[in-house]
Motif scaffolding. Structure first.
Motif, PDB file in Angstrom:
ATOM      1  N   SER A 140       0.870  -1.168   0.000  1.00  0.00           N
ATOM      2  CA  SER A 140       0.000   0.000   0.000  1.00  0.00           C
ATOM      3  C   SER A 140       0.912   1.225   0.000  1.00  0.00           C
ATOM      4  N   TYR A 182       1.470   3.137   2.281  1.00  0.00           N
ATOM      5  CA  TYR A 182       2.037   3.384   3.602  1.00  0.00           C
ATOM      6  C   TYR A 182       2.660   2.167   4.273  1.00  0.00           C
ATOM      7  N   LEU A 204       3.678   3.275   8.078  1.00  0.00           N
ATOM      8  CA  LEU A 204       3.157   4.448   8.764  1.00  0.00           C
ATOM      9  C   LEU A 204       1.660   4.283   8.967  1.00  0.00           C
ATOM     10  N   ALA A 205       1.255   4.135  10.231  1.00  0.00           N
ATOM     11  CA  ALA A 205      -0.151   3.966  10.578  1.00  0.00           C
ATOM     12  C   ALA A 205      -0.845   5.332  10.602  1.00  0.00           C
ATOM     13  N   PRO A 206      -2.193   5.345  10.635  1.00  0.00           N
ATOM     14  CA  PRO A 206      -2.907   6.623  10.737  1.00  0.00           C
ATOM     15  C   PRO A 206      -2.425   7.453  11.915  1.00  0.00           C
ATOM     16  N   TYR A 207      -2.468   8.776  11.744  1.00  0.00           N
ATOM     17  CA  TYR A 207      -1.993   9.751  12.725  1.00  0.00           C
ATOM     18  C   TYR A 207      -0.477   9.720  12.885  1.00  0.00           C
ATOM     19  N   TRP A 208       0.248   9.174  11.853  1.00  0.00           N
ATOM     20  CA  TRP A 208       1.697   9.256  11.755  1.00  0.00           C
ATOM     21  C   TRP A 208       2.435   8.442  12.810  1.00  0.00           C
ATOM     22  N   GLU A 221       4.743   5.372  13.471  1.00  0.00           N
ATOM     23  CA  GLU A 221       5.634   4.447  12.769  1.00  0.00           C
ATOM     24  C   GLU A 221       5.537   3.081  13.440  1.00  0.00           C
ATOM     25  N   THR A 266       6.541   0.681  18.026  1.00  0.00           N
ATOM     26  CA  THR A 266       5.837   1.842  17.489  1.00  0.00           C
ATOM     27  C   THR A 266       6.462   3.113  18.053  1.00  0.00           C
ATOM     28  N   TYR A 296       6.421   7.662  17.687  1.00  0.00           N
ATOM     29  CA  TYR A 296       5.681   8.845  17.256  1.00  0.00           C
ATOM     30  C   TYR A 296       6.552  10.062  17.515  1.00  0.00           C
TER      31      TYR A 296
END
Length: 261
Positions: free
Chosen positions: A118, A120, A146-150, A152, A171, A173
């Motif tokens: 995808s 991301y 990269l998940a939603p709301y940035w 990692e 994860t 941020y």
């Protein structure tokens, strides 16, 4: 009327070049007018400058000194990759060197093939080799991106040569306080599908590290940082540590550098 008839007659006498065959891709239309080999070279150059070029990156995400009641340790967590937007070859390594015992406590290296599934996220697969402890080999299947709301995210499952199934998820941020001052929360959790007595590991959630690091980017490629991290063990893994007279949780103060090129 006479003018229309004349135009139709002229169209029948004059032959026009075929613009493109219906079966060809849209970008081959110019081949009807220009040399096909020259157009192939032009298309290759255009693709190279719009996403098909090969690049290389090397990063030391964490290169730090950790100080806690259990002693001081040097920790590294780095990676490098080579490839394009869709496919990459990744090399990852992380480990801990104890300054108290003057020995490597744990260390691993991974070689992974990464394919974008995808815009991301990449699906990754390959092998992992544990330098310490025990020198085991693992098959790796993971997901990184990269998940939603940035956020990692780097998650992977490992099947060892001994048949043990484990998993890890990390994860991070980034909170930009200024253009150069960044606060980074980070959480890493490890799991095991079964007890692994050789490694003194119990099933379920085995460990959890949660920390905050504050770094200052003198330049984007070089950023020293300080921070604090809580490290805990759970379940059967905590039982093994208690039996050995070791702590099951501790707080470590960290200082290090994040660099890349």
């Amino acid at each position: 009327m006479i003018r229309s008839i004349a135009l139709f007659a002229l169209a029948g006498l004059v032959s026009f070049p075929v613009v493109a065959e219906e079966t060809g891709p849209p970008w081959s239309m110019a081949d009807a007018y220009h040399d096909a080999d020259e157009m192939a070279a032009v298309r290759k150059a255009m693709l190279m400058h719009h996403g098909a070029m090969r690049q290389v990156s090397v990063m030391a995400d964490r290169l730090e000194l950790q100080s806690s009641d259990a002693g001081d340790a040097l920790v590294w967590d780095g990676n490098g990759w080579y490839g394009g937007d869709v496919d990459k070859l990744w090399l990852k390594s992380e480990g801990t060197y104890s300054l108290e015992t003057d020995a490597v406590e744990d260390a691993e290296v991974q070689a992974l093939w990464s394919h974008a599934i995808s815009p991301y996220f990449d699906l990754q697969g390959g092998i992992r080799y544990d330098l310490e402890p025990k020198g085991r080999t693992h098959a790796v299947l993971g997901l990184q991106g990269l998940a939603p709301y940035w956020f990692e995210v780097d998650a992977a499952a490992f099947l060892s040569s001994e048949g043990d199934l484990t998993a890890r998820i990390e994860t991070e941020y980034e909170v930009r306080l200024t253009q150069r001052l960044i606060l980074q929360p980070r959480v890493e959790a490890e799991f095991a599908a079964q007890d692994i007595p050789d490694l003194e590991t119990g099933s379920g959630l085995t460990s959890l590290d949660a920390g905050l690091r504050l770094r200052y980017e003198f330049v984007r490629e070089f950023a020293p940082y300080i921070g604090v991290e809580w490290q805990g063990s759970f379940g059967g893994t905590a039982d093994y540590l208690e039996a050995a007279g070791e702590e099951t949780d501790r707080t470590a103060f960290v200082a290090g550098v994040r660099t890349w090129f």
